[in-house]
Enzyme design. Structure first.
Site, PDB file in Angstrom:
ATOM      1  N   SER A   1       0.844  -1.203   0.000  1.00  0.00           N
ATOM      2  CA  SER A   1       0.000   0.000   0.000  1.00  0.00           C
ATOM      3  C   SER A   1       0.879   1.254   0.000  1.00  0.00           C
ATOM      4  O   SER A   1       2.056   1.187   0.364  1.00  0.00           O
ATOM      5  CB  SER A   1      -0.883   0.015   1.251  1.00  0.00           C
ATOM      6  OG  SER A   1      -1.538  -1.208   1.400  1.00  0.00           O
TER       7      SER A   1
ATOM      8  N   THR B   1       3.945   5.028  -3.329  1.00  0.00           N
ATOM      9  CA  THR B   1       5.002   4.423  -4.164  1.00  0.00           C
ATOM     10  C   THR B   1       4.472   3.136  -4.795  1.00  0.00           C
ATOM     11  O   THR B   1       4.717   2.858  -5.979  1.00  0.00           O
ATOM     12  CB  THR B   1       6.276   4.172  -3.331  1.00  0.00           C
ATOM     13  OG1 THR B   1       6.464   5.263  -2.436  1.00  0.00           O
ATOM     14  CG2 THR B   1       7.500   4.032  -4.217  1.00  0.00           C
TER      15      THR B   1
ATOM     16  N   ASP C   1       6.144  -3.601  -1.541  1.00  0.00           N
ATOM     17  CA  ASP C   1       5.465  -2.698  -0.618  1.00  0.00           C
ATOM     18  C   ASP C   1       6.339  -1.467  -0.349  1.00  0.00           C
ATOM     19  O   ASP C   1       7.550  -1.489  -0.625  1.00  0.00           O
ATOM     20  CB  ASP C   1       5.168  -3.444   0.704  1.00  0.00           C
ATOM     21  CG  ASP C   1       4.010  -2.827   1.482  1.00  0.00           C
ATOM     22  OD1 ASP C   1       3.612  -1.688   1.176  1.00  0.00           O
ATOM     23  OD2 ASP C   1       3.524  -3.483   2.417  1.00  0.00           O
ATOM     24  N   GLY C   2       5.762  -0.437   0.205  1.00  0.00           N
ATOM     25  CA  GLY C   2       6.501   0.764   0.599  1.00  0.00           C
ATOM     26  C   GLY C   2       6.899   0.687   2.062  1.00  0.00           C
ATOM     27  O   GLY C   2       6.668  -0.329   2.735  1.00  0.00           O
ATOM     28  N   ALA C   3       7.514   1.749   2.568  1.00  0.00           N
ATOM     29  CA  ALA C   3       7.885   1.808   3.991  1.00  0.00           C
ATOM     30  C   ALA C   3       8.037   3.271   4.390  1.00  0.00           C
ATOM     31  O   ALA C   3       8.214   4.151   3.540  1.00  0.00           O
ATOM     32  CB  ALA C   3       9.178   1.060   4.247  1.00  0.00           C
TER      33      ALA C   3
ATOM     34  N   GLY D   1       3.108   1.496   8.137  1.00  0.00           N
ATOM     35  CA  GLY D   1       1.822   1.819   8.742  1.00  0.00           C
ATOM     36  C   GLY D   1       1.474   3.287   8.668  1.00  0.00           C
ATOM     37  O   GLY D   1       0.484   3.720   9.250  1.00  0.00           O
ATOM     38  N   GLY D   2       2.283   4.055   7.912  1.00  0.00           N
ATOM     39  CA  GLY D   2       1.949   5.471   7.705  1.00  0.00           C
ATOM     40  C   GLY D   2       0.554   5.614   7.114  1.00  0.00           C
ATOM     41  O   GLY D   2      -0.158   6.579   7.387  1.00  0.00           O
TER      42      GLY D   2
ATOM     43  N   GLU E   1      -0.630  -5.756   5.685  1.00  0.00           N
ATOM     44  CA  GLU E   1       0.662  -5.725   4.981  1.00  0.00           C
ATOM     45  C   GLU E   1       1.608  -6.770   5.562  1.00  0.00           C
ATOM     46  O   GLU E   1       2.328  -7.457   4.828  1.00  0.00           O
ATOM     47  CB  GLU E   1       1.299  -4.333   5.110  1.00  0.00           C
ATOM     48  CG  GLU E   1       0.627  -3.279   4.251  1.00  0.00           C
ATOM     49  CD  GLU E   1       1.157  -1.869   4.496  1.00  0.00           C
ATOM     50  OE1 GLU E   1       0.957  -1.021   3.630  1.00  0.00           O
ATOM     51  OE2 GLU E   1       1.774  -1.615   5.553  1.00  0.00           O
TER      52      GLU E   1
ATOM     53  N   LYS F   1      13.727   7.926   3.222  1.00  0.00           N
ATOM     54  CA  LYS F   1      13.255   6.928   4.187  1.00  0.00           C
ATOM     55  C   LYS F   1      14.395   6.135   4.829  1.00  0.00           C
ATOM     56  O   LYS F   1      14.158   5.345   5.741  1.00  0.00           O
ATOM     57  CB  LYS F   1      12.296   5.937   3.497  1.00  0.00           C
ATOM     58  CG  LYS F   1      11.175   6.560   2.689  1.00  0.00           C
ATOM     59  CD  LYS F   1      10.050   7.022   3.557  1.00  0.00           C
ATOM     60  CE  LYS F   1       8.845   7.541   2.809  1.00  0.00           C
ATOM     61  NZ  LYS F   1       8.041   6.526   2.156  1.00  0.00           N
TER      62      LYS F   1
HETATM   63  C1  5RP Z   1       0.960   2.005   4.560  1.00  0.00           C
HETATM   64  C2  5RP Z   1       2.439   1.843   4.455  1.00  0.00           C
HETATM   65  C3  5RP Z   1       3.090   2.478   3.261  1.00  0.00           C
HETATM   66  O1  5RP Z   1       3.710   1.483   2.527  1.00  0.00           O
HETATM   67  C4  5RP Z   1       4.086   3.496   3.755  1.00  0.00           C
HETATM   68  O2  5RP Z   1       3.395   4.454   4.547  1.00  0.00           O
HETATM   69  C5  5RP Z   1       4.807   4.188   2.602  1.00  0.00           C
HETATM   70  O3  5RP Z   1       3.912   4.976   1.864  1.00  0.00           O
HETATM   71  P1  5RP Z   1       4.396   5.944   0.677  1.00  0.00           P
HETATM   72  O4  5RP Z   1       4.935   5.070  -0.412  1.00  0.00           O
HETATM   73  O5  5RP Z   1       3.148   6.684   0.306  1.00  0.00           O
HETATM   74  O6  5RP Z   1       5.459   6.854   1.245  1.00  0.00           O
HETATM   75  O7  5RP Z   1       3.083   1.246   5.260  1.00  0.00           O
HETATM   76  O8  5RP Z   1       0.487   1.488   5.772  1.00  0.00           O
END
Ligand code: 5RP
Length: 232
Positions: free
Chosen positions: A26, A29, A82-84, A96-97, A104, A122
């Site tokens: 999610s 990115t 996935d993103g972080a 979890g942002g 996830e 990041k």
């Molecule tokens: C959602 C997440 C996202 O992967 C994380 O917040 C990174 O988001 P972005 O790619 O918009 O910076 O953990 O719960």
């Protein structure tokens, strides 16, 4: 949208298998990655389905014409992208942002490889240097979980919704506490266990020892950090 995120997404897209089921994380990115995935499926280059890690990921799959599957049909996934929110030098993560950390983590745990896509902002020396650590909490347990977290010397804040009154309610019907640590985390594994042991904590946003590769986007290109290996 920054070029850095695009480069990270395109770099990870090279790992998409020709056939099979993968996990779709999610975030913004991942949205770029899903666009690329959808194009390749539409072009007939690949025949891939995804397990979405959130309602957002589900919607991304629908918008980009990506076939959907689930963990009952595909309990073993080739990889997840996935993103972080933060990545430390051992590739441990804060996630979890976007409030999707629980599903996830389940999707990541079903995957042979966890591929993370981030921009360079990041990357940190230690987790919790820039971000709070989100934990998903059963609403019934909020008061007692909050008390136990304060007793650990950590400051919890109930995440408030932006365009709805009251707290954020996760895809699983729970609340999120964002935890501000007094100093960066030296031992994420120990903290993750301590938090998870509190009855009412459903899951934490600390992803320890799960990541295989981090594709780090910069303005002009991406580079890859691999488990036990550093940059390449
Ligand atoms: C959602 C997440 C996202 O992967 C994380 O917040 C990174 O988001 P972005 O790619 O918009 O910076 O953990 O719960």
């Amino acid at each position: 949208m920054s070029n850095a995120k695009k480069h990270a997404a395109k770099s990870a897209a090279k790992l998409i298998p020709e056939h099979g089921a993968i996990g779709l994380g999610s975030g913004s990115t991942v949205a770029l990655f899903a666009e690329e995935l959808g194009k390749r499926i539409a072009d007939g280059e690949i025949d891939v389905s995804v397990v979405p890690s959130s309602y957002q990921a589900y919607q991304l799959a629908v918008i980009h014409g990506i076939p959907l599957t689930n963990l009952d049909l595909n309990p073993e996934l080739i990889l997840t992208v996935d993103g972080a929110d933060e990545v430390d030098k051992n590739l441990n993560l804060i996630k979890g942002g976007g409030g999707a950390l629980f599903q996830e983590k389940i999707v990541a745990s079903a995957s042979h490889r966890l591929i993370i896509i981030v921009d360079e902002s990041k990357i940190v020396g230690h987790l919790a240097m820039q971000c709070d650590v989100p934990v998903e909490v059963l609403p019934f347990a909020l008061g007692v979980v909050r008390r136990k977290i304060i007793e650990l010397g950590i400051t919890p804040t109930l995440r408030e919704a932006k365009r709805k009154m009251g707290p954020v309610v996760t895809d699983n019907g729970n609340f999120i506490l964002d935890l501000r640590f007094p100093e960066p985390i030296e031992d994420p594994s120990a903290i993750a266990v301590t938090l998870k042991m509190i009855p009412g904590v459903v899951e934490t946003g600390l992803f320890v020892g799960m990541t295989d590769e981090v594709h780090v986007g910069k303005e002009s290109e991406a580079y890859i950090l691999r488990k036990d290996q550093g940059a390449s």
